[in-house]
Design an enzyme around this catalytic site. Structure first.
Site, mmCIF file in Angstrom:
data_model
loop_
_atom_site.group_PDB
_atom_site.id
_atom_site.type_symbol
_atom_site.label_atom_id
_atom_site.label_comp_id
_atom_site.label_asym_id
_atom_site.label_seq_id
_atom_site.Cartn_x
_atom_site.Cartn_y
_atom_site.Cartn_z
ATOM 1 N N PHE A 113 56.123 52.115 97.858
ATOM 2 C CA PHE A 113 54.965 52.393 97.017
ATOM 3 C C PHE A 113 53.764 51.645 97.579
ATOM 4 C CE2 PHE A 113 53.735 54.038 92.755
ATOM 5 C CZ PHE A 113 54.557 55.154 92.756
ATOM 6 N N GLN A 227 40.753 50.666 87.877
ATOM 7 C CA GLN A 227 41.422 51.271 89.033
ATOM 8 C C GLN A 227 41.164 52.768 89.143
ATOM 9 O OE1 GLN A 227 46.009 51.555 89.551
ATOM 10 N NE2 GLN A 227 45.237 50.174 91.109
ATOM 11 N N HIS A 229 42.552 55.947 91.044
ATOM 12 C CA HIS A 229 43.705 56.414 91.820
ATOM 13 C C HIS A 229 43.164 57.442 92.813
ATOM 14 C CE1 HIS A 229 47.555 58.199 92.805
ATOM 15 N NE2 HIS A 229 48.180 57.325 92.050
ATOM 16 N N LEU A 239 47.209 63.502 87.474
ATOM 17 C CA LEU A 239 47.611 62.651 88.579
ATOM 18 C C LEU A 239 48.636 63.327 89.489
ATOM 19 C CD1 LEU A 239 47.594 59.583 89.584
ATOM 20 C CD2 LEU A 239 49.762 59.434 88.396
ATOM 21 N N GLU A 242 51.567 58.703 93.498
ATOM 22 C CA GLU A 242 51.644 58.032 94.794
ATOM 23 C C GLU A 242 52.983 58.313 95.475
ATOM 24 O OE1 GLU A 242 49.476 54.320 94.728
ATOM 25 O OE2 GLU A 242 51.324 53.361 95.390
ATOM 26 N N ARG A 282 45.244 51.116 96.317
ATOM 27 C CA ARG A 282 44.483 52.225 95.728
ATOM 28 C C ARG A 282 42.975 52.009 95.822
ATOM 29 N NH1 ARG A 282 48.378 53.163 90.455
ATOM 30 N NH2 ARG A 282 50.033 54.095 91.671
ATOM 31 N N HIS A 350 42.159 55.535 86.509
ATOM 32 C CA HIS A 350 43.589 55.583 86.234
ATOM 33 C C HIS A 350 44.082 54.434 85.369
ATOM 34 C CE1 HIS A 350 47.736 56.574 86.894
ATOM 35 N NE2 HIS A 350 47.985 55.501 87.594
ATOM 36 N N ARG A 385 45.680 46.631 90.689
ATOM 37 C CA ARG A 385 47.115 46.691 90.400
ATOM 38 C C ARG A 385 47.849 47.470 91.480
ATOM 39 N NH1 ARG A 385 50.720 50.607 87.831
ATOM 40 N NH2 ARG A 385 48.979 52.046 87.617
#
Ligand code: FAD
Length: 581
Positions: A113, A227, A229, A239, A242, A282, A350, A385
């Site tokens: 990730f 954040q 994304h 979304l 990821e 991100r 996000h 994050r």
């Protein structure tokens, strides 16, 4: 009287509820949620949940990735607790029935990730949130002492003498307002992406809990860190997880070029390897998009400029096995098939790194008031994050908050405070007035939707991927004015049953309070760090700002920002790293 009242039925709220029931079987626990718990935003999480499990991995490495990914703003004691307890929590879910995806030999499968240098993201295909929440929800059903208030909307915390005494809530179905006394309250109300116009967040993510705490005297922390994304569908903001890039997807510009190889995504892989570059943090990926756009290498669409996510080379079989939901979403909402077509994507709001300021047990400075999950800021996420850290954060700190609140309730037995009834009656009158459409003042008659849209575009314009002092100062003034006007916004629906307009007004008030704190914190932080990029202060400034922003509500309702040092335990600030080699 209720011992622990939890506002929120997502991962953090339900985990907290189980923790209360397990740690004190005699405790009375209630979960109040404005939607049926299985409709909480947690259900839409796709990619997975991080927890060290592989023999080639270590707690220190997960800590380091999280701290460096957060640009040295996370509190390192909180990160250490989080990393240590996350695998235990994920295994516990396994025992409660969560169907984690498996390797052929039966071991729990993990995937890479963004920003994680080792494979440690557990997943249940690409419907991790659904399975995780379902597991928690089922587990709560076995506790008889647990009372649920489904589709009840909390409008106020009752606070007297620096201590919380319960909440005021409205049953959405009937409009009945009830004051619910409680020895402790845990806010697990999720994030506030809806303060922006384009977001992956469900319509319910309006920052209610942050606003409730802020009005009750608890400060919010690090609100400037929002954040984006990098891969949302252009029209809906839905979304594309990821995990699509973790499984090998590429990001390409209008020339078909994998543009990320031209960007500094962090050290030491300054020129990222082709294998790992799509899994950079991100914030850096979203910033790279803006540069591509400025250089004219994005594609214009009616819904804004886009780049493409290319999954075609993965093949139908892998897509169906590992990311079937991505295919389903693309077919349903974009009318294309990722096995054969390019997916248009653009950055989308996000997640909120900031939230209600808490200690490691979720306690806020208001006695008896706790917060956990996305609405809280412990903080483990700092300035950015890492994907798949949020679900385990909900579990680890939901449990800790539940246990701490149960302990507080045991130690504070006492009778009901007189403040409960008087504050409850005041709040009931305020809501009745709003429903009756009584109004006076400069904004009389303005529409909720108009004010909301103005707020969203003001914030997007000034506090988006790139920010400047001048724009933020102007936005702060506009938001203050909108907040005043929102007091008298038009509520045409005078009925009691399902008065969603009245709820929308409460949500607008919450969003405006939260939006003002975002602008104020962003204005105050004169440096660039993680998701907070100032065009007028482009460098990270550890001397001035290796510190959290703490924002209190001043008596006149305006946000007042101070700084709080970051806790450093073992990792002195350095340059950011990412990527697997
Ligand atoms: C599309 C999407 C995909 C994601 N994917 C991942 C992922 O793969 N991995 C990962 O780690 N993270 C992921 N995240 C982030 C993560 O899912 C969330 O941060 C997390 O689920 C938040 O959980 P929560 O319990 O804090 O709040 P939520 O799940 O948002 O629940 C909030 C609860 O509060 C209640 N509530 C709110 N206000 C009130 C009120 N006024 N009165 C009563 N009740 C109220 C709501 O009814 C709801 O039950 C994703 C997020 C999104 C949006």
């Amino acid at each position: 009287m209720i011992d622990v009242l939890i506002v929120g039925g997502g991962a953090a709220g339900l985990r907290a509820a189980v923790a209360v029931a397990e740690s004190d079987p005699a405790a009375k626990v209630a979960v109040v949620s404005k939607v049926y718990p299985m409709r909480s935003h947690t259900v839409s999480a796709e990619g997975g949940a991080a927890g060290v499990i592989g023999l080639d991995d270590s707690h220190d490495e997960h800590c380091y990735d999280t701290i460096s990914g957060g640009d040295w703003l996370p509190d390192q004691d909180a990160v250490e607790v989080f990393v240590r307890e996350a695998p235990r929590e994920l295994m516990r879910l396994e025992h409660w029935g969560c169907p984690w995806s498996r390797e052929p030999d039966g071991r729990v499968a993990v995937r890479p990730f963004g920003g994680m240098r080792k494979m440690r993201t557990w997943y249940a295909a690409d419907k991790t949130g659904f399975h995780l929440l379902h597991t928690l929800f089922q587990t709560t059903l076995k506790y008889r002492e647990l009372v649920r208030y489904d589709e009840w909307y909390v409008t106020k915390l009752v606070v007297d003498d620096g201590r919380v005494h319960g909440v005021v809530a409205m049953e959405i179905r009937t409009g009945r307002v009830e004051t619910i006394p409680a020895r402790t309250v845990i806010l697990a109300t999720g994030g506030c992406g809806r303060v922006f116009p384009f977001t992956t967040n469900a319509a319910i993510k309006t920052g209610d809990g942050m606003a409730l705490a802020y009005r009750a005297g608890a400060p919010l922390k690090d609100m400037e860190f929002v954040q984006y994304h990098p891969t949302g569908l252009p029209f809906t903001g839905i979304l594309i997880t990821e995990a699509a890039r973790a499984e090998g997807g590429w990001l390409i510009n209008k020339d078909g070029y994998r543009y990320l190889q031209d960007y500094d995504l962090g050290k030491p892989t300054l020129t990222p390897t082709l294998r790992s570059m799509e899994l950079g943090p991100r914030d850096r990926l979203s910033q790279a998009f803006v540069h591509e756009q400025r250089a004219g290498r994005t594609v214009d669409t009616p819904y804004g400029p886009v780049v493409y996510l290319d999954l075609r080379h993965l093949g139908e079989r892998k897509i169906d096995a590992r990311i079937p939901f991505v295919r389903e979403l693309c077919r349903s909402y974009q009318n294309l098939d990722p096995a054969t077509d390019l997916i248009p994507v653009r950055p989308v709001v996000h997640y909120m790194m900031g939230g209600v300021h808490t200690d490691l047990d979720g306690a806020t400075p208001v006695a008896g008031l706790y917060a956990a999950g996305e609405t809280a800021c412990v903080s483990i996420n700092g300035a950015n994050r890492l994907g798949s850290n949020s679900l385990p954060e909900c579990l680890v700190f939901g449990r800790r908050a539940g246990e701490a609140a149960a302990g507080f309730a045991r130690a504070h037995r006492g009778p009901e405070s007189p403040a409960v009834r008087s504050q409850g009656a005041d709040e009931e009158r305020r809501l009745a007035r709003a429903r009756a459409g009584e109004r006076a003042g400069p904004g009389a008659g303005e529409r909720i939707a108009d004010l909301r849209e103005r707020m969203q575009h003001t914030l997007e314009g000034a506090a988006g991927i790139y920010r400047s002092g001048a724009a933020l100062a102007e936005a702060a003034d506009t938001l203050a004015e909108l907040r005043e006007r929102a007091d008298d916004a038009l509520v045409e629906d005078t009925s009691s049953a399902f008065n969603t307009e009245l709820i929308a007004l409460q949500e607008l008030h919450a969003m405006l309070d939260v939006a003002r704190t975002i602008a104020a914190c962003a204005l105050n932080r004169r440096e660039s760090r993680g998701a907070h990029q100032r065009t007028d202060h482009v460098a990270r400034d550890d001397r001035g700002y290796l510190a959290h922003s703490l924002v209190h509500r001043a008596p006149d309702g305006s946000p007042s920002v101070t700084l709080l040092p970051v806790t450093i335990t073992r990792w002195p600030p350095g340059e950011r790293v990412y990527g697997r080699d």
